[in-house]
Every structure is written in structure tokens, then in C-alpha cells.
Design an enzyme around this catalytic site. Structure first.
Site, short mmCIF file in Angstrom:
data_model
loop_
_atom_site.label_atom_id
_atom_site.label_comp_id
_atom_site.label_asym_id
_atom_site.label_seq_id
_atom_site.Cartn_x
_atom_site.Cartn_y
_atom_site.Cartn_z
N CYS A 417 2.84 1.03 -0.50
CA CYS A 417 1.73 0.98 0.23
C CYS A 417 2.82 0.08 1.28
CB CYS A 417 0.95 0.04 -0.07
SG CYS A 417 -0.33 -0.21 0.86
N HIS A 546 -1.37 3.98 -3.62
CA HIS A 546 -1.12 2.65 -5.11
C HIS A 546 -1.40 3.58 -6.24
CE1 HIS A 546 -1.07 -0.91 -3.08
NE2 HIS A 546 -1.81 -0.95 -2.29
N GLU A 548 0.07 3.78 -8.34
CA GLU A 548 0.14 3.09 -9.80
C GLU A 548 -0.90 3.43 -10.66
OE1 GLU A 548 0.88 2.09 -7.37
OE2 GLU A 548 -0.28 -0.51 -7.00
N1 GLN Z 1 -0.51 -5.07 4.84
C1 GLN Z 1 0.08 -3.56 4.47
C2 GLN Z 1 -2.13 -3.77 4.88
O1 GLN Z 1 -2.38 -4.33 5.33
C3 GLN Z 1 0.34 -3.26 2.85
C4 GLN Z 1 -1.16 -3.34 2.48
C5 GLN Z 1 -1.18 -3.10 0.36
O2 GLN Z 1 0.12 -3.41 0.41
N2 GLN Z 1 -1.57 -3.55 0.68
O3 GLN Z 1 -1.81 -2.10 5.29
#
Ligand code: GLN
Length: 600
Positions: A417, A546, A548
């Protein structure tokens, strides 16, 4: 006498009743039973792990189980909670942001859950207040009992009807005595009455203290708290004693005596080396048969099914215990002081490690301490690096330094992410010549905002409810590393939680310099996976998702599997071999992930 007659005749002519038991359509009393897990003494005893393990042993016997976690807080979901305080925000396929325990249930039961499996007081009260505005209470004053408790019972029964579960597992957040959880306990008392004898099994998890200055176990706090539970109208059928060491006979006897729970239903639930050992521990202690007999479900158990499930699971535990090859993975983050905020990453790494027989040691590196000057030193002990999800400006420079170092020094890298987005920024800056490249989340005035807010999100302001959430399909480029890892799959499904994305205007320029976007959203130009070709780097992959969250013990997530493999190679194993019988990728390419993607 006269007065009494007046009262009874009044209630005879009015249809007003003191009962409030909304029943969802199709609900039939007696079809579904309930196991309710209560916490006493203190939080953090692993109620979710206990409850999911118990659900698993019944699932192994062929019963359909549906867990639900009831959280006392007033937030509608966990989306706005700080992982520092509450642990990671777990995201379900349907986009629900919930407590990390739901991750434990999904992993233990190998089952995708939905928003029906998670309720907060915020959700319960919202429903009550909405209903009141719609005139749903027929002129009644709306009260905690029976209306709010009625809503709780309603949620449990809705879950039972929708899933057709044999057993609904209810985990009540917090501990007995918390004001915010008291009405959940009351609702369970009412539920047991309405459903009838034998339909609800109350399980109390308690804690046996072992003060160092005494050197022996003491049961008094447990006794007092069980008393508080009984004062709330809940008599436990089964008691699990959490303790550092096996609960002694003396302690179990005291607990049995003070709670009227027979000794053979007072179990020791002491610390063990992996959470995945607990189902077998429960079985060994006979909790599964105790619960089935309390609920009158012994007939529904299928021994043959259990044998298969049990041997598959035990094979995982054997392989877990036999992991030998030491590998070190560094996780670079902001909340590194609290492991709970990376719970699913830890799990995914464990699953991948077991796959290769690697004993993975994780080192936590605070990104705010990392600089261009010290990064080589700090990353010296690691064989692989993860930059996990995150928000905001803090620690970004350290993450940039880390990714650059991993890319240039060919250290296996997995970006999750934010770790994907920062890898794009690093590449744009240091390879594509866009010096000032950034994300508008970090620098609104950047000349090259390669990461920007999603077009469809631009109009929505404020935190909460404006992220791209939940499971989405990812179309993989044929011949890419990611497609290879997923057994040549064309489409996979991953879970997302982000507000920003790669600005499509920069894709061509970035790809021209060698970075490959190998996973994209089917309908929009949303970049979801990046990679560097194998000839350039042993493993450099990032994903906007994500992954994970969807790793399971018997079905490890391929990106983590490959990270650990590459890390083993770096640490000196020329050709790592899987420890399990299933070839890598087989489960997923034939399994639920792609089925799901194909039908959605
Ligand atoms: N801050 C980034 C976004 O909002 C990544 C979010 C995250 O890592 N869950 O897109």
C-alpha cells in the site's frame, strides 16, 4: 384488589407488551445454537484467538460456524481508529473496516467474513436511533432494555439466518464490568431465556495471576470476576483459565467450587508457541465435546471430516515447529512500537516461513530513525524488507531511503500500500529524473505528484468513509512475476484500503524507465501491482493492496512466499524447497481467490 383488576384489564385491552424481540424473517428458534465468549479480569487475554479456535474445532467436525465480534465503542467501524491504540484495522472483502480479531477468525476458519460478523455499539445505537425517527417503536419510550438489547439479539439472529450456521460464536469485547459492554451481556441473558435451555453455551475466559514474589498461581481475581459475571445473570458452562503456565489442579478446583462449573469443564489455556496450536489444545482438553453436549449437537459431528481437517492442520504445526533456516525480514514502519498494528503481516510472514521451512526473525525499524547515511548500517542484518501501509508525512524520508537502498543493493523488497506508493515516488525521483516527485498526501505543491487522490474520491472530504475499501479484482499482465506467483492467474482478488493512487499521467514515463505495472484494476487505470524484472532485481514487488489480509496458514499469500524465498536465497540457501505437499500457487490458482474474482 380493585387496583389489580384495573391494571390487568388495562393490559388486556391494549396490545402493548413489555417484550421486544424483533425476529428476522425466516428465523426459526432452535435451528441455531450460540456460544458466547466473555472476558474477565482483563483484556488482552486472546479472547478472539480462543473463540476462533473453539469455532474451528466445531467447524472441523463439519458444523457451519459464524463468528461475530461485539465491540463496545461508539465508532461505527474501526476505520478511524489509531492502530497504535487498537491494533491494525482489518478490512473484509465487502469493505468493512473492523477489529483485528476478524483477521484471526478468517485465518483460523479459512473463511471470508462480512460486515454481518462485526458490530459496534455505534452500529447498534444508530439502528435504534434511525428506527425511532421512522416511528418504529409505536409511541414507546426507547430504552436500553428491551430496545437496545433487542437490537443486539436481532443482529445475532440475522447472522444465524443469513449464514444458516449451526453455531453462532459471539465474542463480547472488553471485560465483565465495563459499562460499554454491560448491555451486550444483558442481551445474552435475554437471548438464552428466549431461545430456551441448551441453546446458549456461555464460555468465560479468565486469567490466573502468577505474581513473581509468590511464585505460585492465585485464583482470587478470577473468582471475583466470575462472580461479577454471575451477578449479571450469566452462569458460565465452560471456563478457560488463561495463564502463563498450565493452571494447577488446586486453582481449577477453587474456580470450580466458586462457580459451580464442574472440574472437567474448567480448562487450562496456558501460553503456547503458536496460536495455531490452540485448536488442538482445546480438543485435547475435551472442550469440543463438552460444548457439543451442552448444546445438544453431538449428532451433527462428523468424525471423518474432522480427521482430515485435523491432519492438515497438524501438518502445518509440525512444519512450523520444524522451521530451521534463519532468515531476517525488516519491517520499516511508524507504529513499530506496537506489534498489534502489524498483526496480519506477522501472520503472513509466518505462513510463508513455514512454507519454506524458514525460521523468520522479524526486526522492526522505525522509519523516523532512518536516513540516507545510516540506512546501509540499519539494513545490514536483514535479508528482506517490507515497507507496510501507512498514512501521512512522518517517516516518509526514512522509507524512501530504505527503498532506494533495497532497490540498488538488490535486497528483496515487498511494498504494501503506502510501501507501493513510496516505491513509485522513489523510482520517479531517483531513476526517472523527477527530482521533486511526491504524493499529494506528503507534498501538495510537488512538481511531480506521481501519487494523487483518486478522481472519484476528490469530491468527498473528511476522514472516514472516503477510502477505496475492500476486495477488488486485479488483472495481471501475462508473463509477469506476479502472474507467475499466482500460478499464471489472469485475475486475482486482493483487499484495499487507500485514498491515493498512481496518477495515470505518469505511468508511461515511469514504465519507460523500467518499472513495470503488472497488476491493474479491470475498469479504471488504477495501478495495483508494480515489479522490477527478475534480471534487474531478485525480488522487488509492491502492491497497492493489503495482501497480508488474505494470507492463511494452509494457503500462504504468494507475494510473502516469494519474499521469504528471495530472502533465503540472499541468506545463502541456493534453492529453497517447499516443506508442504502442495506446489506453490496451486491452492490459489485452483481455489477460492480466482473463483471469487471470476464471479464478481
Ligand atoms: N496513505 C496512503 C493512501 O491513503 C496509503 C494507505 C495505506 O497504506 N493503507 O492511499
Amino acid at each position: 384488589m380493585d387496583g389489580e383488576r384495573t391494571l390487568s384489564s388495562l393490559s388486556d385491552i391494549s396490545d402493548e407488551t413489555e417484550f421486544y424481540t424483533p425476529m428476522p424473517a425466516g428465523y426459526e428458534r432452535g435451528q441455531c445454537r450460540y456460544v458466547v465468549v466473555f472476558g474477565t479480569v482483563m483484556s488482552g487475554l486472546g479472547k478472539g484467538i480462543f473463540s476462533s479456535s473453539l469455532a474451528k474445532v466445531l467447524q472441523d467436525k463439519g458444523l457451519t460456524v459464524a463468528p461475530i465480534k461485539l465491540e463496545g465503542y461508539l465508532n461505527r467501524d474501526s476505520g478511524t481508529l489509531n492502530p497504535y491504540r487498537h491494533g491494525e484495522v482489518f478490512v473484509l472483502d465487502d469493505g468493512m473496516e473492523c477489529d483485528m480479531d476478524l483477521g484471526t477468525y478468517e485465518r483460523m476458519l479459512n473463511q471470508n467474513l462480512t460486515r454481518l460478523n462485526f458490530s459496534t455499539s455505534g452500529q447498534i445505537f444508530s439502528r435504534v436511533l434511525d428506527k425511532e425517527r421512522r416511528g418504529g417503536y409505536l409511541g414507546r419510550d426507547v430504552q436500553m432494555i428491551p430496545h437496545v438489547t433487542g437490537e443486539v439479539k436481532s443482529r445475532l439472529r440475522e447472522l444465524a439466518v443469513t449464514t444458516g450456521a449451526d453455531v453462532v460464536f459471539v465474542e463480547i469485547g472488553g471485560t465483565v464490568g465495563d459499562v460499554e459492554n454491560a448491555y451486550f451481556i444483558e442481551a445474552i441473558r435475554e437471548l438464552a431465556f428466549e431461545e430456551g435451555p441448551g441453546s446458549v453455551c456461555n464460555v468465560a475466559l479468565t486469567y490466573i495471576v502468577e505474581p513473581a514474589m509468590l511464585g505460585e498461581q492465585k485464583s482470587k481475581p478470577a473468582q471475583l470476576n466470575l462472580k461479577a459475571l454471575m451477578a449479571a445473570g450469566i452462569h458460565p458452562h465452560v471456563i478457560g483459565c488463561r495463564a502463563r503456565h498450565p493452571a494447577t489442579k488446586k486453582v481449577r478446583e477453587k474456580i470450580a467450587m466458586y462457580s459451580n462449573v464442574p472440574m472437567e469443564r474448567v480448562f487450562s489455556m496456558h501460553d503456547c508457541d503458536s496460536v495455531y496450536v490452540i485448536p488442538e489444545m482445546l480438543r485435547g482438553a475435551g472442550i469440543d465435546t463438552a460444548v457439543l453436549s451442552i448444546l445438544g449437537l453431538t449428532d451433527r459431528a462428523d468424525d471423518k471430516l474432522e480427521e482430515v481437517a485435523r491432519s492438515e492442520w497438524n501438518d502445518y504445526i509440525t512444519r512450523f515447529r520444524e522451521t530451521t533456516h534463519p532468515v531476517t525480514i525488516g519491517v520499516i514502519g511508524k507504529y513499530t512500537s506496537l506489534r498489534d498494528s502489524y498483526a496480519s503481516i506477522i501472520q503472513a510472514i509466518e505462513h510463508a516461513g513455514v512454507h519454506w521451512g524458514a525460521k523468520v526473525r522479524m526486526v522492526w525499524i522505525d522509519s523516523t530513525d532512518l536516513t540516507d547515511d545510516n540506512v546501509a548500517d540499519q539494513l545490514k542484518p536483514v535479508d528482506g524488507v517490507i515497507v507496510p501501509g501507512g498514512f501521512g508525512v512522518r517517516g516518509v524520508d526514512g522509507k524512501l531511503a530504505c527503498i532506494r537502498h533495497a532497490r540498488e543493493e538488490k535486497i528483496p523488497y515487498l511494498g504494501l500500500c503506502y510501501g507501493f506508493q513510496i516505491a513509485v515516488i522513489e523510482y520517479a525521483r531517483n531513476v526517472c529524473g523527477m527530482d521533486d516527485a511526491s504524493s499529494t498526501e506528503i507534498d501538495a505543491d510537488s512538481l511531480y505528484p506521481v501519487i494523487d487522490i483518486l478522481p472519484e474520491q476528490k469530491e468527498i472530504e473528511g476522514l472516514g468513509g472516503n477510502m477505496r475499501l475492500g476486495g477488488h479484482d486485479v488483472v495481471l499482465s501475462p508473463g509477469s512475476i506476479i502472474s507467475d506467483l499466482y500460478g499464471q492467474a489472469e485475475t486475482i482478488r486482493l483487499r484495499f484500503r487507500h485514498r491515493y493512487e498512481v496518477d495515470p499521467a505518469y505511468i508511461e514515463r515511469i514504465e519507460a524507465s523500467g518499472l513495470v505495472f503488472s497488476g491493474r484494476a479491470p475498469a479504471h487505470p488504477i495501478m495495483q501491482v508494480l515489479e522490477l524484472p527478475r534480471k534487474v532485481h531478485p525480488f522487488f514487488v509492491g502492491t497497492q493492496a493489503h495482501p497480508e489480509l488474505t494470507s492463511r496458514p494452509l494457503d500462504p499469500e504468494p507475494m510473502f512466499v516469494e519474499l521469504v524465498r528471495a530472502a533465503m536465497v540472499r541468506s545463502g540457501v541456493a534453492d529453497p524447497k517447499p516443506t508442504g505437499s502442495l506446489p506453490r500457487g496451486q491452492r490459489r490458482s485452483n481455489g477460492r481467490h480466482n473463483e471469487k474474482a471470476a464471479t464478481s
